[in-house]
Write a protein that holds these residues in place. Structure first.
Motif, PDB file in Angstrom:
ATOM      1  N   VAL A   1     -18.769  24.932   7.601  1.00  0.00           N
ATOM      2  CA  VAL A   1     -18.146  25.523   8.779  1.00  0.00           C
ATOM      3  C   VAL A   1     -16.854  26.169   8.303  1.00  0.00           C
ATOM      4  O   VAL A   1     -15.965  25.484   7.803  1.00  0.00           O
TER       5      VAL A   1
ATOM      6  N   GLU B   1     -13.212  28.299   8.421  1.00  0.00           N
ATOM      7  CA  GLU B   1     -12.064  28.183   9.325  1.00  0.00           C
ATOM      8  C   GLU B   1     -12.040  29.362  10.300  1.00  0.00           C
ATOM      9  O   GLU B   1     -12.280  29.191  11.482  1.00  0.00           O
TER      10      GLU B   1
ATOM     11  N   LYS C   1     -14.873  23.463   6.264  1.00  0.00           N
ATOM     12  CA  LYS C   1     -15.387  22.110   6.051  1.00  0.00           C
ATOM     13  C   LYS C   1     -16.789  22.193   5.514  1.00  0.00           C
ATOM     14  O   LYS C   1     -17.527  23.124   5.843  1.00  0.00           O
TER      15      LYS C   1
ATOM     16  N   TYR D   1     -19.666  15.707  14.327  1.00  0.00           N
ATOM     17  CA  TYR D   1     -18.751  16.852  14.391  1.00  0.00           C
ATOM     18  C   TYR D   1     -19.271  17.895  15.400  1.00  0.00           C
ATOM     19  O   TYR D   1     -18.545  18.346  16.279  1.00  0.00           O
ATOM     20  N   PHE D   2     -20.546  18.251  15.278  1.00  0.00           N
ATOM     21  CA  PHE D   2     -21.085  19.283  16.172  1.00  0.00           C
ATOM     22  C   PHE D   2     -21.223  18.773  17.606  1.00  0.00           C
ATOM     23  O   PHE D   2     -21.085  19.534  18.557  1.00  0.00           O
ATOM     24  N   TYR D   3     -21.470  17.491  17.741  1.00  0.00           N
ATOM     25  CA  TYR D   3     -21.568  16.914  19.089  1.00  0.00           C
ATOM     26  C   TYR D   3     -20.224  17.014  19.790  1.00  0.00           C
ATOM     27  O   TYR D   3     -20.136  17.486  20.940  1.00  0.00           O
ATOM     28  N   GLU D   4     -19.158  16.625  19.068  1.00  0.00           N
ATOM     29  CA  GLU D   4     -17.810  16.698  19.660  1.00  0.00           C
ATOM     30  C   GLU D   4     -17.454  18.134  19.992  1.00  0.00           C
ATOM     31  O   GLU D   4     -16.901  18.436  21.031  1.00  0.00           O
ATOM     32  N   LYS D   5     -17.805  19.033  19.072  1.00  0.00           N
ATOM     33  CA  LYS D   5     -17.470  20.452  19.231  1.00  0.00           C
ATOM     34  C   LYS D   5     -18.203  21.023  20.465  1.00  0.00           C
ATOM     35  O   LYS D   5     -17.632  21.751  21.270  1.00  0.00           O
ATOM     36  N   ASP D   6     -19.444  20.633  20.595  1.00  0.00           N
ATOM     37  CA  ASP D   6     -20.279  21.098  21.691  1.00  0.00           C
ATOM     38  C   ASP D   6     -19.748  20.683  23.055  1.00  0.00           C
ATOM     39  O   ASP D   6     -19.813  21.425  24.022  1.00  0.00           O
ATOM     40  N   ARG D   7     -19.215  19.444  23.059  1.00  0.00           N
ATOM     41  CA  ARG D   7     -18.727  18.929  24.353  1.00  0.00           C
ATOM     42  C   ARG D   7     -17.394  19.525  24.736  1.00  0.00           C
ATOM     43  O   ARG D   7     -16.907  19.332  25.829  1.00  0.00           O
ATOM     44  N   GLY D   8     -16.797  20.194  23.749  1.00  0.00           N
ATOM     45  CA  GLY D   8     -15.669  21.006  24.094  1.00  0.00           C
ATOM     46  C   GLY D   8     -14.313  20.544  23.814  1.00  0.00           C
ATOM     47  O   GLY D   8     -13.359  20.998  24.346  1.00  0.00           O
TER      48      GLY D   8
END
Ligand code: G1P
Length: 274
Positions: free
Chosen positions: A134, A136, A251, A267-274
């Motif tokens: 991912v 920056e 990252k 990481y992607f789950y947290e990112k998805d939830r916003g």
């Protein structure tokens, strides 16, 4: 300048058995998207539209994924699920996919050499999909293409600092500093013991290679683990001053390991939830 991206995807994925018994490891999803699709999207972000995939036995699901599925599309048309296929539909409509099979697992260098028939005679990118990156501001491959545009005719490897005791898991490079984040590589060793590692800079699964790498690979003898290593082929080009190491910003998740896979998922789950 870089139009094609090679994806070595023939490995067995034994670390994920039994999940990878019938499913290619590249198709394991982080949330709802297979690892390989993340790689393809990264290539697209670097303005690459031609994907060359080196597969092997039991990998047909990859070809089906990067194709239209009329029956499924018909099924979800005018339902709330319709937009779940938007990204993959766009990829399929705007990119070209070609495949070749690596019949014997003789190493990453051999897998890349197998892809020669799909790449031809132009510089190209390589993405190892189990290194999920991912960027920056820009994706890692996009950053590398920009480095290549400033240093044409060089091969470029992405590197990041690792704790030295992990050197046995990576190709390790050493070199002279050219710019803050760019080194001219003078030495590289595939998976050395910490005491033999020339530095703590590890190669991550992103490369830009010039097509003469194929001739070098053809002459490269089996190295670490009895396999033909891209690291060894690149070392002979490094001796001519033609390999750069780029410390990318962003990252990287080692999705070839269960720990890294779970970390990426979180990481992607947290990112998805916003
Ligand atoms: C390969 C390369 C190694 C590199 C690594 C990055 O190893 O041979 O030099 O550091 O990818 O993920 P593998 O992980 O396929 O064993």
């Amino acid at each position: 300048m870089i139009k094609k991206c090679l994806f070595p995807a023939a490995g067995y994925g034994t670390r994920f058995l039994p999940a990878t018994k019938a499913i290619p490891k590249e198709m394991l999803p982080i949330l709802t998207k297979p690892l390989l699709q993340y790689g393809v999207e990264e290539a697209i972000s670097a303005k690459i539209d031609t994907m060359a995939i080196v597969t092997g036995r039991g990998k047909r699901a990859i070809e089906d994924h990067f194709d239209r599925s009329y029956e499924l599309e018909h099924q979800i048309k005018d339902t709330s699920k319709e937009n779940l296929m938007n990204d993959i539909r766009n990829i399929v409509d705007n990119c070209t996919f070609s495949y070749t099979r690596q019949a014997r697992m003789l190493g990453l260098g051999h897998a890349i050499l197998t892809g020669k028939t799909l790449i031809g005679d132009a510089p190209f990118a390589v993405i190892l999909a189990d290194d999920l990156c991912v960027g920056e501001k820009k994706s890692v491959l996009q950053q590398m293409v920009e480095v290549y545009e400033r240093y044409p005719d060089h091969c470029i490897v992405a590197v990041e600092e690792i704790p030295k005791e992990q050197s046995h898991k990576y190709g390790i490079v050493a070199g002279e500093i050219l710019e803050d984040d760019i080194l001219k590589v003078t030495d590289m060793v595939e998976k050395p013991e910490p005491k033999d590692a020339p530095s703590n800079l590890a190669i991550i699964g992103r490369y830009i290679l010039t097509p003469d790498i194929f001739d070098v690979l053809q002459k490269t003898k089996p190295g670490k683990g009895g396999e033909i290593q891209i690291t060894d082929a690149l070392l002979s080009m490094a001796k001519e001053g033609r390999v750069l190491a780029y410390k990318f910003s962003g990252k990287r998740f080692d999705c070839g390991s269960v720990d890294g896979f779970v970390e990426a998922t979180n990481y992607f789950y947290e990112k998805d939830r916003g």
